[in-house]
Design an enzyme around this catalytic site. Structure first.
Site, PDB file in Angstrom:
ATOM      1  N   ASP A   1       0.861  -1.185   0.000  1.00 26.13           N
ATOM      2  CA  ASP A   1       0.000   0.000   0.000  1.00 26.13           C
ATOM      3  C   ASP A   1       0.900   1.238   0.000  1.00 26.13           C
ATOM      4  OD1 ASP A   1       0.973   0.290   2.614  1.00 26.13           O
ATOM      5  OD2 ASP A   1      -0.906  -0.384   3.547  1.00 26.13           O
ATOM      6  N   ALA A   2       0.332   2.405   0.173  1.00 29.95           N
ATOM      7  CA  ALA A   2       1.100   3.654   0.118  1.00 29.95           C
ATOM      8  C   ALA A   2       2.140   3.749   1.228  1.00 29.95           C
ATOM      9  CB  ALA A   2       0.157   4.851   0.192  1.00 29.95           C
TER      10      ALA A   2
END
Length: 134
Positions: A16-17
Site C-alpha cells: 500500500d502507500a
C-alpha cells in the site's frame, strides 16, 4: 510430509502507500507457493488441465500476524498436511529473513472435473507422491 520453500521479494506493487503488503497479496504469495510445491514434486498442472482436471480453492483460513514490507525477502513454506479422496489441505507460512512468522493459512483445495464442475478423485500418482513422504 513434503515441504517446499519459495523465496519471494516484496515489490512496490505488492504494498500500500505505506510500503506494507496489502493483505490480499498474501493469498497470491500462497498461490505461488502451492504452484511451486506441485512443480517441485513433478505434479504438472498443465497436464492435469489437458485431462480436464483442476485444483480449485474451496476454503482459506488466513491469519496475518506481522506486516511484510517493501523490499523484504520472504519465504513461503508450503506443505500438504492432509488429504481425502478429492481434496488436499495445504498449510502455508510466510517468514521474513529473521524467520519471524508473518502470515499463515490453511487452504482446502478441491480436485474437480472441469467439464462436469464436480469433485474428481485426485489422480493416483499425486497421492503416491504425497504418501511417500508420510
Amino acid at each position: 510430509m513434503l515441504i517446499s520453500t519459495l523465496p519471494i521479494r516484496i515489490y512496490y506493487e505488492d504494498t500500500d502507500a505505506g510500503g506494507i503488503v496489502y493483505y490480499a497479496n498474501y493469498l497470491k504469495f500462497f498461490e505461488r507457493g502451492r504452484t511451486e510445491f506441485l512443480r517441485e514434486y513433478d505434479i504438472q498442472q498443465d497436464t492435469l488441465l489437458q485431462q480436464n482436471i483442476a485444483f480449485v480453492v474451496k476454503k482459506v483460513e488466513m491469519d496475518c500476524i506481522k506486516a511484510a514490507r517493501f523490499n523484504q525477502l520472504i519465504d513461503v513454506e508450503t506443505e500438504v498436511t492432509s488429504y481425502r479422496k478429492a481434496s488436499l489441505m495445504f498449510t502455508q507460512k510466510i517468514f521474513n529473513e529473521s524467520r519471524e512468522l508473518l502470515c499463515q493459512a490453511d487452504t482446502l483445495i478441491a480436485c474437480v472435473n472441469l467439464q462436469k464442475m464436480k469433485p474428481n478423485a485426485i489422480p493416483t500418482e499425486i497421492i503416491e507422491v504425497i504418501t511417500r513422504a508420510s
